[in-house]
Write a protein that holds these residues in place. Structure first.
Motif, mmCIF file in Angstrom:
data_model
loop_
_atom_site.group_PDB
_atom_site.id
_atom_site.type_symbol
_atom_site.label_atom_id
_atom_site.label_comp_id
_atom_site.label_asym_id
_atom_site.label_seq_id
_atom_site.Cartn_x
_atom_site.Cartn_y
_atom_site.Cartn_z
ATOM 1 N N ALA B 107 0.832 -1.220 0.000
ATOM 2 C CA ALA B 107 0.000 0.000 0.000
ATOM 3 C C ALA B 107 0.860 1.262 0.000
ATOM 4 O O ALA B 107 0.367 2.341 -0.297
ATOM 5 N N GLN B 108 2.132 1.127 0.339
ATOM 6 C CA GLN B 108 3.049 2.266 0.276
ATOM 7 C C GLN B 108 3.954 2.160 -0.950
ATOM 8 O O GLN B 108 4.969 2.855 -1.047
ATOM 9 N N GLY B 109 3.615 1.289 -1.871
ATOM 10 C CA GLY B 109 4.391 1.161 -3.097
ATOM 11 C C GLY B 109 5.569 0.202 -3.001
ATOM 12 O O GLY B 109 6.358 0.096 -3.935
ATOM 13 N N ILE B 110 5.705 -0.484 -1.847
ATOM 14 C CA ILE B 110 6.737 -1.523 -1.729
ATOM 15 C C ILE B 110 6.117 -2.753 -2.402
ATOM 16 O O ILE B 110 5.401 -3.533 -1.776
ATOM 17 N N VAL B 111 6.411 -2.890 -3.672
ATOM 18 C CA VAL B 111 5.669 -3.806 -4.549
ATOM 19 C C VAL B 111 5.693 -5.234 -4.000
ATOM 20 O O VAL B 111 6.715 -5.714 -3.511
ATOM 21 N N ARG B 112 4.555 -5.891 -4.080
ATOM 22 C CA ARG B 112 4.412 -7.230 -3.514
ATOM 23 C C ARG B 112 5.417 -8.202 -4.118
ATOM 24 O O ARG B 112 5.899 -9.122 -3.448
ATOM 25 N N ALA B 113 5.756 -8.002 -5.398
ATOM 26 C CA ALA B 113 6.690 -8.906 -6.086
ATOM 27 C C ALA B 113 8.117 -8.815 -5.540
ATOM 28 O O ALA B 113 8.977 -9.611 -5.924
ATOM 29 N N LEU B 114 8.387 -7.869 -4.650
ATOM 30 C CA LEU B 114 9.745 -7.734 -4.113
ATOM 31 C C LEU B 114 10.053 -8.776 -3.043
ATOM 32 O O LEU B 114 11.217 -8.971 -2.680
ATOM 33 N N GLY B 115 9.014 -9.446 -2.533
ATOM 34 C CA GLY B 115 9.230 -10.459 -1.505
ATOM 35 C C GLY B 115 10.105 -11.574 -2.035
ATOM 36 O O GLY B 115 9.875 -12.091 -3.124
ATOM 37 N N ASN B 116 11.121 -11.918 -1.305
ATOM 38 C CA ASN B 116 12.088 -12.969 -1.676
ATOM 39 C C ASN B 116 12.953 -12.598 -2.889
ATOM 40 O O ASN B 116 13.691 -13.451 -3.393
ATOM 41 N N THR B 117 12.856 -11.345 -3.384
ATOM 42 C CA THR B 117 13.703 -10.971 -4.525
ATOM 43 C C THR B 117 14.537 -9.720 -4.274
ATOM 44 O O THR B 117 15.556 -9.540 -4.926
ATOM 45 N N ALA B 118 14.114 -8.858 -3.363
ATOM 46 C CA ALA B 118 14.840 -7.601 -3.157
ATOM 47 C C ALA B 118 15.436 -7.562 -1.754
ATOM 48 O O ALA B 118 15.145 -8.420 -0.917
ATOM 49 N N SER B 119 16.279 -6.568 -1.538
ATOM 50 C CA SER B 119 16.855 -6.414 -0.206
ATOM 51 C C SER B 119 16.824 -4.953 0.203
ATOM 52 O O SER B 119 16.589 -4.064 -0.621
ATOM 53 N N VAL B 120 17.037 -4.720 1.479
ATOM 54 C CA VAL B 120 17.017 -3.368 2.043
ATOM 55 C C VAL B 120 18.358 -3.107 2.720
ATOM 56 O O VAL B 120 19.157 -4.036 2.917
ATOM 57 N N THR B 121 18.586 -1.853 3.091
ATOM 58 C CA THR B 121 19.807 -1.503 3.812
ATOM 59 C C THR B 121 19.437 -0.999 5.210
ATOM 60 O O THR B 121 18.591 -0.126 5.351
ATOM 61 N N ILE B 122 20.066 -1.613 6.224
ATOM 62 C CA ILE B 122 19.910 -1.140 7.603
ATOM 63 C C ILE B 122 21.311 -0.898 8.146
ATOM 64 O O ILE B 122 22.141 -1.817 8.134
ATOM 65 N N ALA B 123 21.587 0.318 8.583
ATOM 66 C CA ALA B 123 22.906 0.685 9.125
ATOM 67 C C ALA B 123 24.027 0.234 8.188
ATOM 68 O O ALA B 123 25.030 -0.334 8.623
#
Lengths: 344, 194
Positions: B107-123
Protein backbone atom coordinates in the motif's frame (compact mmCIF):
# COMPACT_ATOMS: atom_id res chain seq x y z
CA UNK A 1 -10.74 14.12 -18.63
CA UNK A 2 -8.74 12.21 -16.07
CA UNK A 3 -9.33 8.80 -14.58
CA UNK A 4 -11.88 8.31 -11.83
CA UNK A 5 -12.50 5.70 -9.14
CA UNK A 6 -16.23 5.34 -8.63
CA UNK A 7 -17.31 3.88 -5.27
CA UNK A 8 -20.74 2.23 -4.99
CA UNK A 9 -21.78 2.50 -1.36
CA UNK A 10 -24.96 0.47 -1.94
CA UNK A 11 -22.86 -2.47 -3.10
CA UNK A 12 -20.56 -1.90 -0.11
CA UNK A 13 -23.54 -2.07 2.28
CA UNK A 14 -24.69 -5.29 0.62
CA UNK A 15 -21.23 -6.84 0.88
CA UNK A 16 -21.09 -5.88 4.55
CA UNK A 17 -24.50 -7.49 5.10
CA UNK A 18 -23.34 -10.64 3.30
CA UNK A 19 -20.20 -10.87 5.41
CA UNK A 20 -22.06 -10.24 8.67
CA UNK A 21 -24.69 -12.87 7.87
CA UNK A 22 -21.98 -15.34 6.98
CA UNK A 23 -19.85 -14.91 10.10
CA UNK A 24 -22.64 -14.46 12.68
CA UNK A 25 -22.69 -14.76 15.62
CA UNK A 26 -19.11 -13.51 15.31
CA UNK A 27 -18.91 -9.78 14.75
CA UNK A 28 -17.35 -8.03 11.78
CA UNK A 29 -14.34 -5.80 12.35
CA UNK A 30 -14.19 -3.76 9.14
CA UNK A 31 -10.56 -3.20 8.17
CA UNK A 32 -10.13 0.37 6.94
CA UNK A 33 -6.35 0.71 6.76
CA UNK A 34 -4.72 2.52 3.84
CA UNK A 35 -7.66 4.84 3.18
CA UNK A 36 -10.06 1.90 3.33
CA UNK A 37 -8.01 -0.05 0.77
CA UNK A 38 -7.96 3.03 -1.46
CA UNK A 39 -11.75 3.47 -1.44
CA UNK A 40 -11.80 6.54 0.83
CA UNK A 41 -11.97 6.12 4.60
CA UNK A 42 -14.49 8.87 5.24
CA UNK A 43 -17.32 7.62 3.07
CA UNK A 44 -16.64 3.99 3.97
CA UNK A 45 -16.61 4.47 7.74
CA UNK A 46 -19.69 6.72 7.65
CA UNK A 47 -21.65 4.14 5.68
CA UNK A 48 -20.42 1.25 7.80
CA UNK A 49 -21.53 3.01 10.98
CA UNK A 50 -24.93 3.63 9.38
CA UNK A 51 -25.10 -0.10 8.60
CA UNK A 52 -24.44 -0.90 12.26
CA UNK A 53 -20.79 -1.98 12.05
CA UNK A 54 -19.27 -1.38 15.48
CA UNK A 55 -15.69 -2.66 15.13
CA UNK A 56 -13.04 -1.04 12.91
CA UNK A 57 -9.49 -2.19 12.24
CA UNK A 58 -6.88 0.43 11.42
CA UNK A 59 -3.25 -0.60 11.08
CA UNK A 60 -1.71 2.66 12.26
CA UNK A 61 -2.80 5.28 14.76
CA UNK A 62 -3.29 7.90 12.05
CA UNK A 63 -5.95 5.78 10.35
CA UNK A 64 -7.48 4.89 13.72
CA UNK A 65 -7.82 8.56 14.64
CA UNK A 66 -9.27 9.32 11.19
CA UNK A 67 -11.78 6.53 11.76
CA UNK A 68 -12.75 7.89 15.18
CA UNK A 69 -13.36 11.34 13.66
CA UNK A 70 -16.04 9.81 11.44
CA UNK A 71 -17.37 7.00 13.63
CA UNK A 72 -18.16 8.95 16.78
CA UNK A 73 -17.45 7.71 20.30
CA UNK A 74 -19.34 4.41 20.32
CA UNK A 75 -17.37 2.46 17.73
CA UNK A 76 -14.56 0.21 18.89
CA UNK A 77 -11.39 0.88 16.94
CA UNK A 78 -8.42 -1.45 16.92
CA UNK A 79 -4.92 -0.41 15.85
CA UNK A 80 -2.02 -2.83 15.79
CA UNK A 81 1.15 -1.12 14.62
CA UNK A 82 3.82 -0.93 17.33
CA UNK A 83 4.45 2.80 17.75
CA UNK A 84 6.26 5.30 19.98
CA UNK A 85 5.01 7.19 23.04
CA UNK A 86 3.49 10.13 21.13
CA UNK A 87 1.33 7.90 18.99
CA UNK A 88 0.35 5.70 21.94
CA UNK A 89 -0.83 8.88 23.65
CA UNK A 90 -2.79 9.96 20.57
CA UNK A 91 -4.40 6.52 20.42
CA UNK A 92 -5.37 6.50 24.10
CA UNK A 93 -6.79 10.04 23.84
CA UNK A 94 -9.13 8.79 21.13
CA UNK A 95 -10.08 5.59 22.96
CA UNK A 96 -8.27 3.39 20.42
CA UNK A 97 -7.64 -0.23 21.48
CA UNK A 98 -4.09 -1.39 20.83
CA UNK A 99 -2.82 -4.66 19.44
CA UNK A 100 0.33 -5.59 21.33
CA UNK A 101 2.68 -8.24 19.99
CA UNK A 102 5.89 -7.20 21.67
CA UNK A 103 6.80 -7.18 25.38
CA UNK A 104 8.61 -3.86 25.10
CA UNK A 105 5.59 -2.26 23.50
CA UNK A 106 3.41 -3.61 26.32
CA UNK A 107 5.55 -1.73 28.85
CA UNK A 108 5.45 1.42 26.68
CA UNK A 109 1.65 1.32 26.49
CA UNK A 110 1.39 0.85 30.26
CA UNK A 111 3.80 3.74 30.88
CA UNK A 112 1.88 6.14 28.63
CA UNK A 113 -1.44 5.06 30.16
CA UNK A 114 0.00 5.72 33.64
CA UNK A 115 1.25 9.15 32.61
CA UNK A 116 -2.21 10.06 31.29
CA UNK A 117 -4.06 8.31 34.10
CA UNK A 118 -6.15 6.20 31.74
CA UNK A 119 -6.59 2.47 31.30
CA UNK A 120 -5.40 1.21 27.91
CA UNK A 121 -7.48 -1.52 26.30
CA UNK A 122 -5.02 -4.09 24.96
CA UNK A 123 -5.33 -7.08 22.63
CA UNK A 124 -2.33 -9.37 23.11
CA UNK A 125 -1.04 -10.98 19.93
CA UNK A 126 0.23 -14.54 19.92
CA UNK A 127 2.49 -15.51 17.02
CA UNK A 128 0.86 -18.63 15.62
CA UNK A 129 3.42 -19.10 12.87
CA UNK A 130 3.31 -16.06 10.58
CA UNK A 131 6.44 -14.73 12.31
CA UNK A 132 5.74 -11.09 11.72
CA UNK A 133 4.73 -9.46 14.98
CA UNK A 134 3.23 -11.39 17.84
CA UNK A 135 4.64 -13.03 20.92
CA UNK A 136 6.26 -16.39 20.35
CA UNK A 137 4.51 -19.20 22.27
CA UNK A 138 7.57 -19.85 24.42
CA UNK A 139 7.53 -16.20 25.54
CA UNK A 140 3.75 -16.07 26.09
CA UNK A 141 3.68 -17.09 29.81
CA UNK A 142 6.22 -14.42 30.75
CA UNK A 143 4.39 -11.73 28.81
CA UNK A 144 1.11 -12.73 30.46
CA UNK A 145 2.72 -12.20 33.87
CA UNK A 146 3.95 -8.79 32.80
CA UNK A 147 0.54 -7.88 31.44
CA UNK A 148 -1.09 -9.04 34.66
CA UNK A 149 1.17 -6.75 36.69
CA UNK A 150 0.20 -3.80 34.46
CA UNK A 151 -3.46 -4.75 34.70
CA UNK A 152 -3.33 -5.08 38.49
CA UNK A 153 -1.71 -1.63 38.61
CA UNK A 154 -4.67 -0.26 36.66
CA UNK A 155 -2.65 0.73 33.58
CA UNK A 156 -4.10 -1.69 31.05
CA UNK A 157 -6.93 -4.14 30.69
CA UNK A 158 -6.39 -7.09 28.40
CA UNK A 159 -9.67 -7.38 26.51
CA UNK A 160 -8.53 -9.51 23.60
CA UNK A 161 -6.23 -12.19 22.25
CA UNK A 162 -5.59 -12.25 18.53
CA UNK A 163 -3.35 -13.53 15.76
CA UNK A 164 -2.90 -13.66 12.00
CA UNK A 165 -2.84 -16.95 10.09
CA UNK A 166 -0.59 -17.67 7.12
CA UNK A 167 -3.15 -19.37 4.84
CA UNK A 168 -0.36 -21.54 3.46
CA UNK A 169 -2.52 -24.67 3.86
CA UNK A 170 -5.47 -25.84 5.95
CA UNK A 171 -3.07 -28.03 7.89
CA UNK A 172 -0.81 -25.11 8.77
CA UNK A 173 -3.83 -23.01 9.72
CA UNK A 174 -5.20 -25.80 11.93
CA UNK A 175 -1.89 -25.89 13.77
CA UNK A 176 -2.03 -22.12 14.14
CA UNK A 177 -5.55 -22.40 15.55
CA UNK A 178 -4.45 -24.98 18.12
CA UNK A 179 -1.69 -22.60 19.22
CA UNK A 180 -4.21 -19.79 19.39
CA UNK A 181 -6.55 -21.82 21.58
CA UNK A 182 -3.67 -22.71 23.88
CA UNK A 183 -2.73 -19.03 24.18
CA UNK A 184 -6.31 -18.02 25.02
CA UNK A 185 -6.55 -20.80 27.59
CA UNK A 186 -3.28 -19.74 29.17
CA UNK A 187 -4.48 -16.12 29.34
CA UNK A 188 -7.71 -17.16 31.02
CA UNK A 189 -5.87 -19.46 33.41
CA UNK A 190 -3.62 -16.52 34.30
CA UNK A 191 -6.72 -14.63 35.39
CA UNK A 192 -7.61 -12.52 32.37
CA UNK A 193 -11.19 -12.27 31.25
CA UNK A 194 -10.84 -12.38 27.47
CA UNK A 195 -13.76 -10.59 25.87
CA UNK A 196 -12.75 -10.83 22.20
CA UNK A 197 -10.76 -13.48 20.39
CA UNK A 198 -9.94 -12.75 16.75
CA UNK A 199 -7.94 -14.82 14.30
CA UNK A 200 -9.51 -14.83 10.83
CA UNK A 201 -9.43 -12.38 7.92
CA UNK A 202 -11.59 -12.48 4.77
CA UNK A 203 -10.86 -15.93 3.36
CA UNK A 204 -10.86 -17.98 6.58
CA UNK A 205 -13.85 -16.11 8.00
CA UNK A 206 -15.90 -17.28 5.01
CA UNK A 207 -14.59 -20.77 4.49
CA UNK A 208 -13.83 -22.00 7.99
CA UNK A 209 -16.43 -21.42 10.74
CA UNK A 210 -14.13 -22.69 13.48
CA UNK A 211 -11.80 -19.73 12.80
CA UNK A 212 -14.43 -17.07 13.52
CA UNK A 213 -14.35 -16.85 17.34
CA UNK A 214 -15.81 -13.51 18.53
CA UNK A 215 -14.67 -11.10 15.85
CA UNK A 216 -13.39 -11.49 12.27
CA UNK A 217 -11.22 -8.84 10.63
CA UNK A 218 -12.46 -8.36 7.10
CA UNK A 219 -11.47 -5.74 4.56
CA UNK A 220 -11.20 -7.27 1.10
CA UNK A 221 -14.57 -9.04 0.90
CA UNK A 222 -16.44 -5.96 2.16
CA UNK A 223 -14.87 -4.03 -0.72
CA UNK A 224 -15.84 -6.82 -3.10
CA UNK A 225 -12.26 -7.98 -3.64
CA UNK A 226 -12.12 -11.75 -3.91
CA UNK A 227 -8.94 -13.68 -3.04
CA UNK A 228 -6.54 -14.35 -5.91
CA UNK A 229 -6.92 -17.98 -6.91
CA UNK A 230 -9.98 -18.28 -4.64
CA UNK A 231 -13.76 -18.44 -4.92
CA UNK A 232 -15.54 -16.18 -7.42
CA UNK A 233 -17.49 -13.09 -6.40
CA UNK A 234 -20.69 -14.94 -7.29
CA UNK A 235 -19.81 -17.88 -5.02
CA UNK A 236 -18.97 -15.50 -2.21
CA UNK A 237 -22.06 -13.35 -2.76
CA UNK A 238 -20.06 -10.13 -3.02
CA UNK A 239 -19.61 -7.49 -5.73
CA UNK A 240 -16.70 -5.12 -6.43
CA UNK A 241 -17.60 -1.68 -5.12
CA UNK A 242 -14.87 0.25 -6.96
CA UNK A 243 -14.84 0.92 -10.69
CA UNK A 244 -11.82 2.56 -12.34
CA UNK A 245 -12.66 4.45 -15.50
CA UNK A 246 -10.80 6.68 -17.93
CA UNK A 247 -11.88 8.75 -20.90
CA UNK A 248 -10.80 8.34 -24.49
CA UNK A 249 -8.63 11.28 -25.54
CA UNK A 250 -8.38 10.46 -29.23
CA UNK A 251 -8.65 7.57 -31.66
CA UNK A 252 -5.78 6.87 -34.03
CA UNK A 253 -6.48 4.16 -36.57
CA UNK A 254 -7.11 1.03 -34.49
CA UNK A 255 -5.92 2.57 -31.20
CA UNK A 256 -8.01 4.40 -28.63
CA UNK A 257 -5.81 6.61 -26.44
CA UNK A 258 -7.19 6.76 -22.91
CA UNK A 259 -6.33 9.14 -20.08
CA UNK A 260 -4.79 6.81 -17.53
CA UNK A 261 -1.27 5.55 -17.12
CA UNK A 262 1.21 3.90 -14.85
CA UNK A 263 1.74 7.13 -12.89
CA UNK A 264 -1.92 6.83 -11.91
CA UNK A 265 -1.11 3.46 -10.37
CA UNK A 266 -1.99 1.14 -13.25
CA UNK A 267 0.86 -1.41 -13.33
CA UNK A 268 2.60 -1.09 -16.71
CA UNK A 269 3.15 -4.85 -16.82
CA UNK A 270 -0.61 -5.36 -17.34
CA UNK A 271 -0.19 -4.22 -20.96
CA UNK A 272 -1.00 -6.99 -23.39
CA UNK A 273 -2.31 -9.25 -20.63
CA UNK A 274 -5.80 -7.91 -19.94
CA UNK A 275 -8.95 -6.58 -21.58
CA UNK A 276 -10.91 -3.56 -20.46
CA UNK A 277 -14.58 -2.60 -20.81
CA UNK A 278 -15.49 -0.27 -23.70
CA UNK A 279 -18.78 0.84 -25.27
CA UNK A 280 -18.01 -1.82 -27.91
CA UNK A 281 -17.34 -4.63 -25.45
CA UNK A 282 -14.12 -5.95 -23.96
CA UNK A 283 -10.98 -4.81 -25.79
CA UNK A 284 -7.29 -5.48 -25.30
CA UNK A 285 -5.27 -3.06 -23.20
CA UNK A 286 -2.34 -2.83 -25.61
CA UNK A 287 0.09 -0.43 -24.01
CA UNK A 288 0.38 1.48 -20.74
CA UNK A 289 2.37 4.72 -20.83
CA UNK A 290 3.07 7.08 -18.00
CA UNK A 291 -0.12 9.13 -18.35
CA UNK A 292 -1.90 7.54 -21.31
CA UNK A 293 -2.68 4.03 -22.42
CA UNK A 294 -3.69 2.40 -25.68
CA UNK A 295 -6.81 0.25 -25.98
CA UNK A 296 -7.76 -1.65 -29.11
CA UNK A 297 -10.43 0.54 -30.75
CA UNK A 298 -14.06 -0.55 -31.28
CA UNK A 299 -16.51 0.46 -34.00
CA UNK A 300 -17.51 4.07 -33.45
CA UNK A 301 -14.84 4.73 -30.83
CA UNK A 302 -14.57 8.46 -30.20
CA UNK A 303 -12.96 10.97 -27.90
CA UNK A 304 -14.97 11.27 -24.70
CA UNK A 305 -16.00 7.61 -24.59
CA UNK A 306 -15.48 5.93 -21.25
CA UNK A 307 -13.31 2.87 -20.74
CA UNK A 308 -13.61 0.73 -17.60
CA UNK A 309 -10.28 -0.67 -16.42
CA UNK A 310 -11.74 -2.76 -13.61
CA UNK A 311 -15.01 -3.03 -11.74
CA UNK A 312 -18.29 -4.83 -11.92
CA UNK A 313 -19.36 -6.56 -15.17
CA UNK A 314 -15.84 -6.20 -16.56
CA UNK A 315 -12.56 -7.59 -15.19
CA UNK A 316 -12.33 -7.30 -11.43
CA UNK A 317 -9.22 -5.95 -9.71
CA UNK A 318 -8.39 -9.55 -8.78
CA UNK A 319 -8.79 -10.65 -12.42
CA UNK A 320 -6.15 -8.09 -13.39
CA UNK A 321 -3.96 -9.03 -10.44
CA UNK A 322 -3.94 -12.71 -11.33
CA UNK A 323 -2.37 -11.97 -14.72
CA UNK A 324 0.68 -10.49 -12.97
CA UNK A 325 0.75 -12.90 -10.03
CA UNK A 326 -0.42 -10.54 -7.37
CA UNK A 327 -3.62 -9.83 -5.40
CA UNK A 328 -6.59 -7.56 -6.09
CA UNK A 329 -5.80 -5.49 -3.03
CA UNK A 330 -2.52 -4.34 -4.62
CA UNK A 331 -4.34 -3.16 -7.75
CA UNK A 332 -6.72 -1.10 -5.59
CA UNK A 333 -4.20 0.45 -3.23
CA UNK A 334 -1.83 1.42 -6.06
CA UNK A 335 -4.51 3.66 -7.59
CA UNK A 336 -3.08 7.11 -7.08
CA UNK A 337 -4.69 9.35 -4.46
CA UNK A 338 -4.71 12.01 -7.20
CA UNK A 339 -7.33 9.96 -9.07
CA UNK A 340 -10.65 11.44 -7.85
CA UNK A 341 -12.94 9.15 -5.86
CA UNK A 342 -16.56 9.58 -6.85
CA UNK A 343 -19.00 8.17 -4.32
CA UNK A 344 -22.32 7.00 -5.73
CA UNK B 1 4.12 17.96 -12.78
CA UNK B 2 1.77 15.04 -13.51
CA UNK B 3 0.94 12.65 -10.70
CA UNK B 4 2.13 15.21 -8.16
CA UNK B 5 5.46 15.46 -10.00
CA UNK B 6 5.87 11.69 -10.24
CA UNK B 7 5.23 11.38 -6.52
CA UNK B 8 7.94 13.87 -5.56
CA UNK B 9 5.45 16.64 -4.70
CA UNK B 10 4.59 19.17 -7.40
CA UNK B 11 4.90 22.18 -5.11
CA UNK B 12 8.42 21.22 -4.06
CA UNK B 13 9.49 20.23 -7.55
CA UNK B 14 8.05 23.28 -9.31
CA UNK B 15 9.54 25.68 -6.79
CA UNK B 16 12.94 23.98 -6.87
CA UNK B 17 12.98 23.79 -10.66
CA UNK B 18 12.28 27.50 -11.07
CA UNK B 19 14.90 28.31 -8.41
CA UNK B 20 17.38 26.16 -10.31
CA UNK B 21 16.77 28.10 -13.52
CA UNK B 22 13.98 26.27 -15.32
CA UNK B 23 12.00 28.57 -17.62
CA UNK B 24 8.72 26.99 -16.58
CA UNK B 25 6.92 23.83 -15.54
CA UNK B 26 4.42 21.73 -17.45
CA UNK B 27 1.14 21.03 -15.66
CA UNK B 28 -2.43 20.11 -16.46
CA UNK B 29 -5.26 22.32 -15.22
CA UNK B 30 -5.62 20.64 -11.83
CA UNK B 31 -1.86 20.66 -11.35
CA UNK B 32 -1.61 24.33 -12.26
CA UNK B 33 -4.26 25.26 -9.70
CA UNK B 34 -2.28 23.54 -6.96
CA UNK B 35 0.84 25.54 -7.88
CA UNK B 36 -0.69 29.01 -8.09
CA UNK B 37 0.82 30.23 -4.82
CA UNK B 38 4.33 28.79 -5.25
CA UNK B 39 5.10 29.56 -8.90
CA UNK B 40 4.37 32.60 -11.05
CA UNK B 41 1.33 31.43 -13.09
CA UNK B 42 3.01 32.68 -16.29
CA UNK B 43 5.63 29.99 -15.76
CA UNK B 44 3.10 27.15 -15.51
CA UNK B 45 2.65 25.92 -19.06
CA UNK B 46 0.04 23.64 -20.56
CA UNK B 47 2.19 22.39 -23.43
CA UNK B 48 5.79 22.35 -24.55
CA UNK B 49 9.00 20.36 -24.47
CA UNK B 50 10.37 19.33 -21.10
CA UNK B 51 13.64 18.25 -19.64
CA UNK B 52 14.20 14.49 -19.43
CA UNK B 53 12.23 13.74 -16.26
CA UNK B 54 14.13 10.50 -15.62
CA UNK B 55 17.32 12.57 -15.46
CA UNK B 56 15.77 15.32 -13.35
CA UNK B 57 14.44 12.83 -10.77
CA UNK B 58 17.61 10.73 -10.91
CA UNK B 59 15.91 7.59 -12.19
CA UNK B 60 18.20 6.74 -15.09
CA UNK B 61 21.36 5.91 -13.16
CA UNK B 62 23.23 8.91 -14.59
CA UNK B 63 22.09 11.57 -12.12
CA UNK B 64 21.51 11.60 -8.36
CA UNK B 65 18.20 10.07 -7.23
CA UNK B 66 15.98 12.70 -5.64
CA UNK B 67 13.76 10.26 -3.74
CA UNK B 68 14.74 7.66 -1.20
CA UNK B 69 12.22 5.36 0.45
CA UNK B 70 12.48 4.35 4.09
CA UNK B 71 10.69 2.29 6.69
CA UNK B 72 11.63 1.49 10.26
CA UNK B 73 12.07 -1.61 12.36
CA UNK B 74 8.86 -2.32 14.31
CA UNK B 75 10.08 -5.39 16.16
CA UNK B 76 12.61 -8.21 16.03
CA UNK B 77 12.16 -11.86 16.70
CA UNK B 78 13.89 -15.19 16.53
CA UNK B 79 13.12 -17.39 13.54
CA UNK B 80 14.14 -21.04 13.83
CA UNK B 81 15.29 -23.35 11.09
CA UNK B 82 12.35 -24.54 9.03
CA UNK B 83 9.90 -21.89 10.23
CA UNK B 84 7.96 -20.02 7.54
CA UNK B 85 7.42 -16.28 7.22
CA UNK B 86 4.39 -14.24 6.18
CA UNK B 87 1.42 -15.29 4.05
CA UNK B 88 1.72 -18.58 2.23
CA UNK B 89 5.06 -19.39 3.89
CA UNK B 90 6.90 -18.63 0.62
CA UNK B 91 10.12 -18.42 2.63
CA UNK B 92 11.37 -20.82 5.26
CA UNK B 93 14.45 -20.22 7.38
CA UNK B 94 17.39 -22.43 6.42
CA UNK B 95 19.15 -21.62 9.72
CA UNK B 96 18.24 -20.10 13.08
CA UNK B 97 18.18 -16.35 12.52
CA UNK B 98 16.57 -13.07 13.53
CA UNK B 99 13.91 -11.34 11.46
CA UNK B 100 12.81 -7.72 11.61
CA UNK B 101 9.27 -6.58 10.96
CA UNK B 102 9.61 -3.41 8.88
CA UNK B 103 7.04 -0.76 8.00
CA UNK B 104 6.35 -0.47 4.29
CA UNK B 105 4.13 -2.75 2.27
CA UNK B 106 2.43 -2.74 -1.08
CA UNK B 107 0.00 0.00 0.00
CA UNK B 108 3.05 2.27 0.28
CA UNK B 109 4.39 1.16 -3.10
CA UNK B 110 6.74 -1.52 -1.73
CA UNK B 111 5.67 -3.81 -4.55
CA UNK B 112 4.41 -7.23 -3.51
CA UNK B 113 6.69 -8.91 -6.09
CA UNK B 114 9.75 -7.73 -4.11
CA UNK B 115 9.23 -10.46 -1.50
CA UNK B 116 12.09 -12.97 -1.68
CA UNK B 117 13.70 -10.97 -4.52
CA UNK B 118 14.84 -7.60 -3.16
CA UNK B 119 16.85 -6.41 -0.21
CA UNK B 120 17.02 -3.37 2.04
CA UNK B 121 19.81 -1.50 3.81
CA UNK B 122 19.91 -1.14 7.60
CA UNK B 123 22.91 0.68 9.12
CA UNK B 124 24.90 0.22 5.94
CA UNK B 125 24.29 -3.53 5.60
CA UNK B 126 22.08 -5.26 3.08
CA UNK B 127 19.42 -7.70 4.25
CA UNK B 128 16.91 -9.65 2.14
CA UNK B 129 13.15 -9.15 2.24
CA UNK B 130 11.84 -12.63 3.09
CA UNK B 131 8.35 -13.98 2.46
CA UNK B 132 5.44 -12.10 0.93
CA UNK B 133 5.34 -8.35 1.24
CA UNK B 134 2.07 -7.55 3.05
CA UNK B 135 -0.11 -4.47 2.64
CA UNK B 136 1.71 -2.39 5.28
CA UNK B 137 4.75 -4.35 6.39
CA UNK B 138 7.43 -6.72 5.23
CA UNK B 139 9.89 -9.01 6.96
CA UNK B 140 13.66 -8.71 6.64
CA UNK B 141 16.20 -11.38 7.64
CA UNK B 142 18.84 -9.49 9.61
CA UNK B 143 20.91 -12.55 10.53
CA UNK B 144 23.26 -11.76 13.40
CA UNK B 145 23.55 -8.03 12.65
CA UNK B 146 22.88 -5.69 15.53
CA UNK B 147 19.51 -4.15 14.69
CA UNK B 148 17.15 -2.43 17.11
CA UNK B 149 13.49 -1.47 17.19
CA UNK B 150 13.16 1.96 15.56
CA UNK B 151 16.16 1.58 13.23
CA UNK B 152 15.75 3.16 9.82
CA UNK B 153 15.47 0.87 6.80
CA UNK B 154 16.30 2.06 3.26
CA UNK B 155 14.25 0.47 0.47
CA UNK B 156 15.83 2.46 -2.35
CA UNK B 157 17.67 5.71 -2.85
CA UNK B 158 21.10 7.00 -3.76
CA UNK B 159 23.44 3.99 -3.98
CA UNK B 160 26.31 6.20 -2.78
CA UNK B 161 24.56 6.32 0.61
CA UNK B 162 24.40 2.53 0.69
CA UNK B 163 20.71 2.39 -0.24
CA UNK B 164 19.63 -0.09 -2.92
CA UNK B 165 19.38 1.48 -6.38
CA UNK B 166 15.91 1.68 -7.94
CA UNK B 167 17.34 -0.36 -10.85
CA UNK B 168 17.23 -3.41 -8.58
CA UNK B 169 13.47 -2.94 -8.28
CA UNK B 170 13.12 -2.66 -12.05
CA UNK B 171 14.66 -6.08 -12.46
CA UNK B 172 12.56 -7.61 -9.68
CA UNK B 173 9.20 -6.17 -10.78
CA UNK B 174 9.31 -5.32 -14.49
CA UNK B 175 7.84 -1.92 -13.55
CA UNK B 176 9.40 1.37 -14.69
CA UNK B 177 11.39 3.57 -12.31
CA UNK B 178 8.85 6.35 -12.84
CA UNK B 179 5.87 4.29 -11.71
CA UNK B 180 7.79 2.73 -8.81
CA UNK B 181 8.85 6.06 -7.33
CA UNK B 182 5.50 7.69 -8.09
CA UNK B 183 3.59 5.02 -6.18
CA UNK B 184 5.87 5.36 -3.15
CA UNK B 185 5.82 9.15 -3.20
CA UNK B 186 2.05 9.31 -3.62
CA UNK B 187 1.26 6.86 -0.82
CA UNK B 188 3.97 7.30 1.80
CA UNK B 189 4.51 10.26 4.14
CA UNK B 190 6.93 12.62 2.36
CA UNK B 191 9.75 14.53 4.02
CA UNK B 192 12.05 17.03 2.34
CA UNK B 193 15.68 17.42 3.31
CA UNK B 194 18.89 18.93 2.03
Amino acid sequence: MSARLRIDLEAFAQNVATVRARVAPAELMLVVKDDAYGHGIQAIVARAVAEGVCWFGAFDVRAAVATRAVSGPRARIFSWLTVGADEIAAALDDDIELGVGDAGFLDDVAAVAAARDVVARVHLKIDTGLHRNGIRPEDWPAVLLRALAHQDAGRIVVVGVWSHIAEASDHDDDRARAQFDAAVNAAEAAGFSIEVRHLAASAASFARPEFRYDVVRVGAFCYGIRSAGGSSERELGIRPIATLTAQVLEVRDDDAVVAIGSLDGLPSILAGRVSVGTPGGMRELRAIGLIESIVEAWPGAAAGDEVTVFGRDVSSATDLAETIETVGEEILVRVSPTVPREVV
Amino acid sequence: MRADAWGHGARFVAHSAIEAGAAGVLADRAGAAALSDVVDPRRVLGAGDTLDADAVFGLSGTTTPVMSAHGWVVSLKALRTGEGVSYGYTHRATRDTTVALVTGGYAQGIVRALGNTASVTIAGRRHPIVGRVAMDVCVVDVGDSVVARGDEVAFFGDPRTGAPAIEEWLRATGFSAAELTAAVGLHAAREYGP
